[in-house]
Design a protein around this motif. Structure first.
Motif, PDB file in Angstrom:
ATOM      1  N   LEU A  51       0.879  -1.168   0.000  1.00 54.79           N
ATOM      2  CA  LEU A  51       0.000   0.000   0.000  1.00 54.79           C
ATOM      3  C   LEU A  51       0.917   1.218   0.000  1.00 54.79           C
ATOM      4  N   ILE A  57      -0.845  -7.993  -4.080  1.00 52.24           N
ATOM      5  CA  ILE A  57      -1.769  -6.865  -4.155  1.00 52.24           C
ATOM      6  C   ILE A  57      -1.008  -5.565  -3.970  1.00 52.24           C
ATOM      7  N   TRP A  58      -1.232  -4.631  -4.879  1.00 49.11           N
ATOM      8  CA  TRP A  58      -0.686  -3.274  -4.751  1.00 49.11           C
ATOM      9  C   TRP A  58      -1.838  -2.299  -4.847  1.00 49.11           C
ATOM     10  N   ARG A  59      -1.955  -1.468  -3.845  1.00 49.52           N
ATOM     11  CA  ARG A  59      -2.970  -0.431  -3.821  1.00 49.52           C
ATOM     12  C   ARG A  59      -2.313   0.916  -3.516  1.00 49.52           C
ATOM     13  N   GLU A  93      -9.075   3.192   4.025  1.00 52.01           N
ATOM     14  CA  GLU A  93      -8.220   2.613   2.988  1.00 52.01           C
ATOM     15  C   GLU A  93      -7.370   1.475   3.551  1.00 52.01           C
ATOM     16  N   SER A 103      -9.685  -1.587   3.809  1.00 42.53           N
ATOM     17  CA  SER A 103      -9.930  -2.147   2.488  1.00 42.53           C
ATOM     18  C   SER A 103      -8.729  -2.958   2.006  1.00 42.53           C
ATOM     19  N   PHE A 104      -7.527  -2.450   2.234  1.00 42.64           N
ATOM     20  CA  PHE A 104      -6.297  -3.124   1.833  1.00 42.64           C
ATOM     21  C   PHE A 104      -6.121  -4.432   2.602  1.00 42.64           C
ATOM     22  N   LYS A 107      -8.650  -6.992   1.498  1.00 44.85           N
ATOM     23  CA  LYS A 107      -8.333  -7.525   0.170  1.00 44.85           C
ATOM     24  C   LYS A 107      -7.298  -8.641   0.278  1.00 44.85           C
ATOM     25  N   SER A 144     -12.688  -8.957   0.558  1.00 51.23           N
ATOM     26  CA  SER A 144     -12.978  -7.708  -0.141  1.00 51.23           C
ATOM     27  C   SER A 144     -14.474  -7.442  -0.191  1.00 51.23           C
ATOM     28  N   ASP A 169     -13.524  -0.406  -5.069  1.00 52.56           N
ATOM     29  CA  ASP A 169     -12.352  -0.295  -5.931  1.00 52.56           C
ATOM     30  C   ASP A 169     -11.308   0.645  -5.311  1.00 52.56           C
ATOM     31  N   GLY A 215      -8.203   2.339  -4.050  1.00 52.52           N
ATOM     32  CA  GLY A 215      -6.771   2.137  -4.189  1.00 52.52           C
ATOM     33  C   GLY A 215      -6.293   1.649  -5.532  1.00 52.52           C
ATOM     34  N   ASP A 216      -7.152   1.620  -6.540  1.00 52.31           N
ATOM     35  CA  ASP A 216      -6.731   1.141  -7.860  1.00 52.31           C
ATOM     36  C   ASP A 216      -5.639   2.051  -8.415  1.00 52.31           C
TER      37      ASP A 216
END
Length: 376
Positions: free
Chosen positions: A109, A138-140, A325, A328-329, A332, A337, A341, A343-344
Motif C-alpha cells: 500500500l 496486491i498493490w494499492r 483505505e 480495504s487493503f 483484500k 474484499s 475499488d 486504491g486502484d
C-alpha cells in the motif's frame, strides 16, 4: 491469503499523525506492526516510539534504516513474518520502493501520488501487471480522499438520482502555506524534484474526491498554472475548466499561495444537477478533534398541480479515510474484499494526469483519456 505482520516504510509526519492513529482505530482488525523503516536511524526510532504510544504496544516494532546491511530495507523485506508494507516515502523514491517490495513478495500500500508523473506511473503499473499481479500480490495506492465516507456518500446520492442528471460542478481549494508550516519544512517538499510541488502532493486529493463523486470520468481540461510565492516552486496555483463524460463540465481551482490564513467563504465542492445540487465541505465537530465532511443535498420536489418545493438532506461523516483505505487493503489481502475499488493504481494515475495536464495546458485543450489509457 493470510495476513501476518506489516511494516511502515517512511517515518515522516503522515506516518506518525495519520497511519498510526488509523492502525489504532482498527484495533484487532489490523495486523501487527512488526517493523518500521526510515533512511535515518533517528527518524526510525522516533516512529517506533510513537507506535508504542499510539498502539499501546508492550514492545516497540523493530527498527530498520540505511547504513547497515543487517538493518537496511533489504533485511526488513527478507522477513517472512511481514506480509505487507505501507510506504510513505518521498514522491520520487516511491516507485522504486514499490517494485523492490513487490519483488520481495510483499503486498504493498503506497501513499499517493502513485508516481511523480504519468510516464513513470504507466511504467510502474505495467511492471506490476506483468510481473506481480499474476502472482497474487496486491498493490494499492493510499488516496484517503477516495476512501472518505463523506465523499462516497455524496457519490452514492448522485448515482441514486437525488439531484437528477448532473449538468455542472465546481471545486475550490484555498490553502495557506508559509515557511514555518510543518509540511513545508519537510526537506523533500522544500526543494521539490517533481512537477507541481504542493499541487501534485496535495492536489490529487481534490481530483480523487471528484472522481468518487461524479457519475462519469473527467475527459478534457484547459487551464493555466502560476507561481505566486517563490518558495513554493515550481507552481502553487492552477485554474481549470474541465469536461466530464459526454454532457457536463465544471471548474477546478486550487492554490497553496493564499496571502492570508483566513480563507474566503466558499464551498469546497458543489455538484449541480437538473433537479438539485450537492455541496461537500469539511466542518468541525463539537466535542471532537476530528473533522467531518458535511454533505448538503438540496433537491426539487415536483408534485403535479402544486408549486415546486425544495427538500433538504444533510449527511455528516467523520473523516477517517486513512482508516478506511487501510481496512480495504487488509481485507483484500485476507480475501474479504467488499467489492469496492479503493486504491486502484490506474485510477490514482488519472489523478496525477489531471494535475500534469493543468500544469502544462497553457490554455490548450488536453485530452485526459489519451494521457492514461485503460490498458497501460
Amino acid at each position: 491469503m493470510s495476513l501476518d505482520g506489516i511494516a511502515i516504510l517512511g517515518a515522516g509526519i503522515f506516518a506518525k499523525e495519520a497511519h498510526l492513529p488509523a492502525l489504532a482505530a482498527l484495533g484487532s482488525a489490523a495486523p501487527k506492526l512488526r517493523a518500521v523503516y526510515s533512511r535515518s536511524e533517528k527518524s526510525a526510532h522516533d516512529l517506533a516510539d510513537a507506535a508504542v504510544a499510539a498502539l499501546n504496544l508492550n514492545e516497540a516494532p523493530n527498527i530498520y534504516h540505511d547504513g547497515d546491511q543487517s538493518t537496511d530495507l533489504n533485511a526488513l523485506l527478507a522477513r517472512p513474518d511481514i506480509t505487507a508494507v505501507i510506504i510513505a516515502l518521498p514522491i520520487t523514491l516511491q516507485p522504486e520502493i514499490v517494485l523492490i517490495s513487490l519483488a520481495a513478495g510483499k503486498h504493498v500500500l503506497s501513499e499517493k501520488p502513485v508516481a511523480p508523473d504519468v510516464k513513470q506511473g504507466l511504467a510502474l503499473i505495467k511492471k506490476y501487471n506483468s510481473l506481480y499481479k499474476g502472482r497474487g500480490l496486491i498493490w494499492r495506492v493510499a488516496e484517503n480522499f477516495e476512501a472518505e465516507p463523506g465523499f462516497r456518500a455524496a457519490g452514492a446520492a448522485i448515482a441514486a438520482g437525488k439531484i437528477g442528471k448532473t449538468i455542472f460542478f465546481k471545486s475550490t481549494v484555498v490553502n495557506y502555506i508559509d515557511k514555518e508550516s510543518k509540511w513545508y519544512k519537510t526537506p523533500w517538499r522544500t526543494v521539490p524534484d517533481y512537477q507541481g510541488g504542493f499541487l501534485l502532493d496535495g492536489g490529487v486529493h481534490t481530483v480523487a474526491a471528484l472522481r468518487v463523486m461524479l457519475p462519469e470520468q473527467l475527459t478534457h481540461l484547459s487551464g493555466f498554472a502560476s507561481l505566486n510565492k517563490d518558495y513554493l516552486k515550481p507552481h502553487d496555483t492552477i485554474n481549470t475548466v474541465v469536461r466530464a463524460g459526454s454532457h457536463f463540465h465544471g471548474t477546478v481551482e486550487m492554490t497553496f499561495a493564499s496571502p492570508t490564513k483566513t480563507r474566503p467563504v466558499s464551498d469546497g465542492f458543489v455538484i449541480t444537477g437538473t433537479d438539485g445540487w450537492i455541496s461537500v465541505n469539511q466542518v468541525s465537530v463539537a466535542g471532537s478533534t476530528a473533522p467531518a465532511l458535511r454533505v448538503l443535498i438540496k433537491s426539487v420536489v415536483k408534485t403535479e398541480g402544486k408549486p415546486e418545493e425544495e427538500k433538504e438532506e444533510i449527511i455528516e461523516e467523520p473523516m477517517k479515510g486513512v482508516e478506511a483505505e487501510f481496512k480495504s487493503f487488509f481485507d483484500k489481502i485476507s480475501g474479504k474484499s467488499d467489492g469496492t475499488d479503493i486504491g486502484d493504481p490506474l485510477a490514482a494515475l488519472r489523478d496525477v494526469a489531471f494535475i500534469q495536464a493543468a500544469l502544462n495546458s497553457e490554455g490548450s485543450l488536453v485530452d485526459l483519456i489519451d494521457l492514461v489509457p485503460d490498458s497501460p
